[in-house]
Motif scaffolding. Structure first.
Motif, PDB file in Angstrom:
ATOM      1  N   UNK A  86       0.823  -1.213   0.000  1.00 37.46           N
ATOM      2  CA  UNK A  86       0.000   0.000   0.000  1.00 37.46           C
ATOM      3  C   UNK A  86       0.860   1.266   0.000  1.00 37.46           C
ATOM      4  N   UNK A  87       1.953   1.277   0.779  1.00 37.93           N
ATOM      5  CA  UNK A  87       2.847   2.431   0.768  1.00 37.93           C
ATOM      6  C   UNK A  87       3.532   2.595  -0.586  1.00 37.93           C
ATOM      7  N   UNK A  88       3.951   1.477  -1.165  1.00 43.12           N
ATOM      8  CA  UNK A  88       4.590   1.526  -2.482  1.00 43.12           C
ATOM      9  C   UNK A  88       3.612   2.054  -3.529  1.00 43.12           C
ATOM     10  N   UNK A  89       2.367   1.621  -3.461  1.00 38.50           N
ATOM     11  CA  UNK A  89       1.351   2.083  -4.404  1.00 38.50           C
ATOM     12  C   UNK A  89       1.132   3.590  -4.255  1.00 38.50           C
ATOM     13  N   UNK A  90       1.112   4.088  -3.028  1.00 37.50           N
ATOM     14  CA  UNK A  90       0.949   5.526  -2.811  1.00 37.50           C
ATOM     15  C   UNK A  90       2.133   6.306  -3.388  1.00 37.50           C
ATOM     16  N   UNK A  91       3.330   5.760  -3.225  1.00 37.67           N
ATOM     17  CA  UNK A  91       4.517   6.426  -3.780  1.00 37.67           C
ATOM     18  C   UNK A  91       4.467   6.461  -5.304  1.00 37.67           C
ATOM     19  N   UNK A  92       4.045   5.357  -5.914  1.00 40.24           N
ATOM     20  CA  UNK A  92       3.928   5.281  -7.371  1.00 40.24           C
ATOM     21  C   UNK A  92       2.881   6.273  -7.860  1.00 40.24           C
ATOM     22  N   UNK A  93       1.755   6.330  -7.177  1.00 40.52           N
ATOM     23  CA  UNK A  93       0.685   7.254  -7.561  1.00 40.52           C
ATOM     24  C   UNK A  93       1.120   8.700  -7.437  1.00 40.52           C
ATOM     25  N   UNK A  94       1.859   9.012  -6.366  1.00 44.00           N
ATOM     26  CA  UNK A  94       2.340  10.379  -6.163  1.00 44.00           C
ATOM     27  C   UNK A  94       3.343  10.765  -7.248  1.00 44.00           C
ATOM     28  N   UNK A  95       4.227   9.841  -7.588  1.00 43.30           N
ATOM     29  CA  UNK A  95       5.198  10.112  -8.649  1.00 43.30           C
ATOM     30  C   UNK A  95       4.481  10.402  -9.964  1.00 43.30           C
ATOM     31  N   UNK A  96       3.466   9.609 -10.277  1.00 39.65           N
ATOM     32  CA  UNK A  96       2.723   9.835 -11.514  1.00 39.65           C
ATOM     33  C   UNK A  96       1.965  11.163 -11.457  1.00 39.65           C
ATOM     34  N   UNK A  97       1.405  11.488 -10.309  1.00 39.01           N
ATOM     35  CA  UNK A  97       0.663  12.738 -10.154  1.00 39.01           C
ATOM     36  C   UNK A  97       1.564  13.940 -10.471  1.00 39.01           C
TER      37      UNK A  97
END
Length: 172
Positions: A86-97
């Motif tokens: 879940x933390x990794x997914x949030x980091x990936x989403x933030x990077x894409x954002x």
């Protein structure tokens, strides 16, 4: 009729059932590829957006989108039960954002850090957070460092020299 108990246990001689609550991902598994992706992403700095997505600076929008799609599928907590997904997914989403927004990407490329954070850039972390305030015409410090009465402040905002101002006639 048997009396009800506070614990909800059945008191008429039958055995009680073990009432386990499933959180949803106890039975889910993860692949080696999913585990590797989570570990790699979580080792990255929170603001190393290119590194998180595994792309080079200067890549195209299509490459950013492709990297995000691949990593979001690998790290999504509904599909990956590995600890930290879940933390990794949030980091990936933030990077894409950040990298998919041309304005934020430009600020990130120029200054580093998180472009949405007030103190996220490298230059801002070394400078005072108040360094951008206007200086007085004589260059003697911040423009508003003199004390000002509430009445004077009101008059500056609403343009009244006397008590009448914009709300009424002049006093006699």
């Amino acid at each position: 009729m048997p009396a009800a108990t506070a614990s909800g246990a059945d008191t008429n001689g039958s055995t009680t059932r073990n009432r386990e609550h499933n959180q949803g991902n106890q039975d889910k598994k993860y692949t080696i590829e999913q585990k590797t992706a989570v570990i790699r992403v979580r080792k990255c700095s929170a603001t190393a957006f290119y590194e998180i997505l595994g792309i080079e600076k200067g890549c195209s929008d299509a490459e950013i989108k492709k990297a995000y799609r691949k990593l979001s599928l690998l790290t999504h907590p509904d599909k990956n039960a590995y600890d930290g997904a879940d933390e990794a997914f949030k980091m990936v989403s933030r990077a894409f954002q950040i990298l998919s927004d041309s304005e934020k990407k430009g600020r990130y490329d120029r200054f580093g850090g998180d472009p949405d954070s007030r103190f996220g850039s490298a230059s801002a972390s070394s400078a005072s957070p108040f360094s951008g305030f206007a200086r007085s015409p004589g260059g003697r410090g911040p423009m508003f460092d003199d004390e000002i009465s509430p009445e004077e402040l009101f008059n500056r905002f609403f343009g009244g020299g006397g008590m009448g101002g914009p709300f009424g006639g002049e006093q006699e």
